[in-house]
Design a protein around this motif. Sequence first.
Motif, PDB file in Angstrom:
ATOM      1  N   ASP A 174      16.680  26.775   0.246  1.00  0.00           N
ATOM      2  CA  ASP A 174      16.699  26.424  -1.106  1.00  0.00           C
ATOM      3  C   ASP A 174      15.522  27.294  -1.626  1.00  0.00           C
ATOM      4  OD1 ASP A 174      16.285  25.418  -3.635  1.00  0.00           O
ATOM      5  OD2 ASP A 174      16.702  23.483  -3.195  1.00  0.00           O
ATOM      6  N   ALA A 175      16.320  28.495  -2.578  1.00  0.00           N
ATOM      7  CA  ALA A 175      15.407  29.481  -3.054  1.00  0.00           C
ATOM      8  C   ALA A 175      14.215  29.030  -3.850  1.00  0.00           C
ATOM      9  CB  ALA A 175      16.209  30.438  -3.871  1.00  0.00           C
ATOM     10  N   SER A 176      14.527  27.889  -4.965  1.00  0.00           N
ATOM     11  CA  SER A 176      13.683  27.588  -5.581  1.00  0.00           C
ATOM     12  C   SER A 176      12.508  26.417  -5.103  1.00  0.00           C
ATOM     13  CB  SER A 176      14.380  26.830  -6.751  1.00  0.00           C
ATOM     14  OG  SER A 176      15.314  25.521  -6.433  1.00  0.00           O
ATOM     15  N   ALA A 177      12.757  25.886  -3.930  1.00  0.00           N
ATOM     16  CA  ALA A 177      11.879  24.827  -3.453  1.00  0.00           C
ATOM     17  C   ALA A 177      11.220  25.274  -2.203  1.00  0.00           C
ATOM     18  CB  ALA A 177      12.828  23.631  -3.266  1.00  0.00           C
ATOM     19  N   ASN A 178      11.953  26.105  -1.393  1.00  0.00           N
ATOM     20  CA  ASN A 178      10.993  26.819  -0.271  1.00  0.00           C
ATOM     21  C   ASN A 178      10.039  27.907  -0.551  1.00  0.00           C
ATOM     22  OD1 ASN A 178      10.630  27.903   2.291  1.00  0.00           O
ATOM     23  ND2 ASN A 178      12.161  26.532   2.988  1.00  0.00           N
ATOM     24  N   ASN A 179       8.685  27.629  -0.017  1.00  0.00           N
ATOM     25  CA  ASN A 179       7.729  28.598  -0.198  1.00  0.00           C
ATOM     26  C   ASN A 179       7.902  29.732   0.473  1.00  0.00           C
ATOM     27  OD1 ASN A 179       6.079  26.889  -1.991  1.00  0.00           O
ATOM     28  ND2 ASN A 179       5.322  25.730  -0.298  1.00  0.00           N
ATOM     29  N   ASN A 180       8.841  29.875   1.744  1.00  0.00           N
ATOM     30  CA  ASN A 180       9.087  31.048   2.354  1.00  0.00           C
ATOM     31  C   ASN A 180      10.098  31.732   1.779  1.00  0.00           C
ATOM     32  OD1 ASN A 180       7.115  30.049   4.545  1.00  0.00           O
ATOM     33  ND2 ASN A 180       8.596  28.592   4.559  1.00  0.00           N
ATOM     34  N   ALA A 181      10.772  31.442   0.639  1.00  0.00           N
ATOM     35  CA  ALA A 181      12.077  32.043   0.187  1.00  0.00           C
ATOM     36  C   ALA A 181      12.126  33.523  -0.038  1.00  0.00           C
ATOM     37  CB  ALA A 181      12.447  31.430  -1.128  1.00  0.00           C
ATOM     38  N   GLU A 182      10.738  33.923  -0.531  1.00  0.00           N
ATOM     39  CA  GLU A 182      10.782  35.389  -0.962  1.00  0.00           C
ATOM     40  C   GLU A 182      10.808  36.260   0.242  1.00  0.00           C
ATOM     41  OE1 GLU A 182       8.021  38.749  -3.300  1.00  0.00           O
ATOM     42  OE2 GLU A 182       7.412  36.398  -3.431  1.00  0.00           O
ATOM     43  N   TRP A 183       9.969  35.933   1.417  1.00  0.00           N
ATOM     44  CA  TRP A 183       9.722  36.719   2.620  1.00  0.00           C
ATOM     45  C   TRP A 183      11.192  36.586   3.496  1.00  0.00           C
ATOM     46  CZ3 TRP A 183      10.096  35.106   7.386  1.00  0.00           C
ATOM     47  CH2 TRP A 183       9.866  33.945   7.703  1.00  0.00           C
ATOM     48  N   MET A 184      11.814  35.276   3.202  1.00  0.00           N
ATOM     49  CA  MET A 184      13.333  35.214   3.967  1.00  0.00           C
ATOM     50  C   MET A 184      14.288  36.151   3.411  1.00  0.00           C
ATOM     51  SD  MET A 184      13.434  31.218   5.037  1.00  0.00           S
ATOM     52  CE  MET A 184      12.234  30.393   6.169  1.00  0.00           C
ATOM     53  N   LEU A 185      14.263  36.042   2.013  1.00  0.00           N
ATOM     54  CA  LEU A 185      15.342  36.868   1.300  1.00  0.00           C
ATOM     55  C   LEU A 185      15.053  38.593   1.627  1.00  0.00           C
ATOM     56  CD1 LEU A 185      17.260  37.291  -1.087  1.00  0.00           C
ATOM     57  CD2 LEU A 185      15.524  38.062  -2.405  1.00  0.00           C
ATOM     58  N   GLU A 186      13.583  38.814   1.532  1.00  0.00           N
ATOM     59  CA  GLU A 186      13.111  40.142   1.910  1.00  0.00           C
ATOM     60  C   GLU A 186      13.697  40.699   3.408  1.00  0.00           C
ATOM     61  OE1 GLU A 186       9.727  43.445   1.677  1.00  0.00           O
ATOM     62  OE2 GLU A 186       9.540  41.519   0.735  1.00  0.00           O
ATOM     63  N   ARG A 187      13.686  39.561   4.372  1.00  0.00           N
ATOM     64  CA  ARG A 187      13.926  39.953   5.766  1.00  0.00           C
ATOM     65  C   ARG A 187      15.465  40.124   5.804  1.00  0.00           C
ATOM     66  NH1 ARG A 187      12.430  35.405  10.171  1.00  0.00           N
ATOM     67  NH2 ARG A 187      14.174  34.306   8.904  1.00  0.00           N
ATOM     68  N   ASP A 188      16.112  39.198   5.324  1.00  0.00           N
ATOM     69  CA  ASP A 188      17.656  39.178   5.294  1.00  0.00           C
ATOM     70  C   ASP A 188      18.303  40.421   4.780  1.00  0.00           C
ATOM     71  OD1 ASP A 188      17.773  36.762   6.117  1.00  0.00           O
ATOM     72  OD2 ASP A 188      18.611  35.863   4.524  1.00  0.00           O
ATOM     73  N   VAL A 189      17.849  40.797   3.673  1.00  0.00           N
ATOM     74  CA  VAL A 189      18.251  42.186   3.075  1.00  0.00           C
ATOM     75  C   VAL A 189      17.689  43.365   3.637  1.00  0.00           C
ATOM     76  CG1 VAL A 189      17.893  43.685   1.174  1.00  0.00           C
ATOM     77  CG2 VAL A 189      18.106  41.193   0.588  1.00  0.00           C
ATOM     78  N   ASN A 190      16.469  43.211   4.330  1.00  0.00           N
ATOM     79  CA  ASN A 190      15.911  44.459   5.230  1.00  0.00           C
ATOM     80  C   ASN A 190      16.835  44.747   6.560  1.00  0.00           C
ATOM     81  OD1 ASN A 190      14.578  45.247   2.890  1.00  0.00           O
ATOM     82  ND2 ASN A 190      12.516  44.377   3.751  1.00  0.00           N
ATOM     83  N   ASN A 191      17.093  43.533   7.091  1.00  0.00           N
ATOM     84  CA  ASN A 191      17.953  43.524   8.308  1.00  0.00           C
ATOM     85  C   ASN A 191      19.208  44.230   8.115  1.00  0.00           C
ATOM     86  OD1 ASN A 191      15.956  42.149   9.727  1.00  0.00           O
ATOM     87  ND2 ASN A 191      17.017  40.291   9.470  1.00  0.00           N
ATOM     88  N   ILE A 192      19.929  43.664   7.080  1.00  0.00           N
ATOM     89  CA  ILE A 192      21.320  44.528   6.653  1.00  0.00           C
ATOM     90  C   ILE A 192      21.018  45.830   6.225  1.00  0.00           C
ATOM     91  CG2 ILE A 192      23.167  44.430   5.169  1.00  0.00           C
ATOM     92  CD1 ILE A 192      22.989  42.158   7.060  1.00  0.00           C
ATOM     93  N   ARG A 193      20.022  46.342   5.641  1.00  0.00           N
ATOM     94  CA  ARG A 193      19.784  47.621   5.314  1.00  0.00           C
ATOM     95  C   ARG A 193      19.464  48.530   6.750  1.00  0.00           C
ATOM     96  NH1 ARG A 193      13.880  48.736   2.851  1.00  0.00           N
ATOM     97  NH2 ARG A 193      13.391  48.206   4.978  1.00  0.00           N
ATOM     98  N   GLU A 194      18.984  48.075   7.373  1.00  0.00           N
ATOM     99  CA  GLU A 194      18.587  48.784   8.702  1.00  0.00           C
ATOM    100  C   GLU A 194      19.971  48.937   9.555  1.00  0.00           C
ATOM    101  OE1 GLU A 194      15.308  50.047   9.438  1.00  0.00           O
ATOM    102  OE2 GLU A 194      14.932  49.199   7.543  1.00  0.00           O
ATOM    103  N   TYR A 195      20.700  47.884   9.467  1.00  0.00           N
ATOM    104  CA  TYR A 195      21.837  48.036  10.170  1.00  0.00           C
ATOM    105  C   TYR A 195      22.722  49.268   9.824  1.00  0.00           C
ATOM    106  CZ  TYR A 195      25.975  47.694  12.965  1.00  0.00           C
ATOM    107  OH  TYR A 195      27.008  47.736  14.176  1.00  0.00           O
ATOM    108  N   TYR A 196      23.042  48.988   8.438  1.00  0.00           N
ATOM    109  CA  TYR A 196      24.000  49.910   7.752  1.00  0.00           C
ATOM    110  C   TYR A 196      23.379  51.414   7.741  1.00  0.00           C
ATOM    111  CZ  TYR A 196      27.259  46.533   6.376  1.00  0.00           C
ATOM    112  OH  TYR A 196      28.360  45.158   6.452  1.00  0.00           O
ATOM    113  N   GLY A 197      22.018  51.412   7.817  1.00  0.00           N
ATOM    114  CA  GLY A 197      21.218  52.567   7.846  1.00  0.00           C
ATOM    115  C   GLY A 197      21.561  53.684   8.908  1.00  0.00           C
TER     116      GLY A 197
END
Length: 296
Positions: A191-214
Amino acid sequence: MKIPKRIQPLVDDGLVDEVKSQLMSGKEASVYVVRCGESIRCAKVYKEASQRSFKQAVSYREGRKVRNSRRARAMEKGSGFGREQQEKVWQSAEVDALYKLAAAGVRVPEPYGCVDGVLLMELVTDEEGYVAPRLNDVTMSAEQAIEDHLVMMSYVVKMLCVGIIHGDLSEFNVLVDEYGPVIIDLPQAVDASANNNAEWMLERDVNNIREYYGQYAPELLTTDYAKEIWALYEKGDLTPESELTGTFSQIDTEADIAIIMQEIDAARNEERYKRERIKEAKDGIDESKYNWTDDK
């Protein structure tokens, strides 16, 4: 094949007619290919908490709400009943996310319901009818990598716009059929609005995908979609149609910090002013001699 014990109740109830094969066994569930009437689907059997090797469940559960107050109290206390309810919440999270994301335009397997810890859903196949491969098993041209990466970023945005972060997104949780990427495995959806870990989890998700397609399009490795998306989200400017650039400017952030520092200085001045007035009131000093707008 022999019917797994956890699927037998679904066979008894006529929801599943045949278990054809085991598709995979992961850290949180085992997946089977099943026949339901004339349709071939998959059955995801969630493992018991004691059998799961997923170690960070607490950080993912943060912010998940339960309407029933008795259930909520039991979950907080960690009683036997509470742990049972926590498991139900964990399992239903994926079903809820699948329905919500499909409605938001994100490609995910179509769910058909969850019964006693077994999720029935669409079996994603390739153009020849075989089980679709994971992104990890797919090779592609640079052009295709750039195209599919852009599609994945649009899915991340659409997910965030409905308040969801995958939380464990990588090349292992994406299937590829003839139409492109399909996101799977969402029991840890955040839950993006209620989880204190939301920002770094989003960043990890996006960067994982970036690294693969990269690997196929190295120019993607210099992009910074994660910070760009989160900045738009925090400002309330993120929409499913947001046009992303893959760049992130620190200027806005620095400006925001400057404003914050000004507010802090103003608050300090106000507090100093109050303290001095109290002191002068006690000492009988004439405060008209002082210019309190100057902090020097």
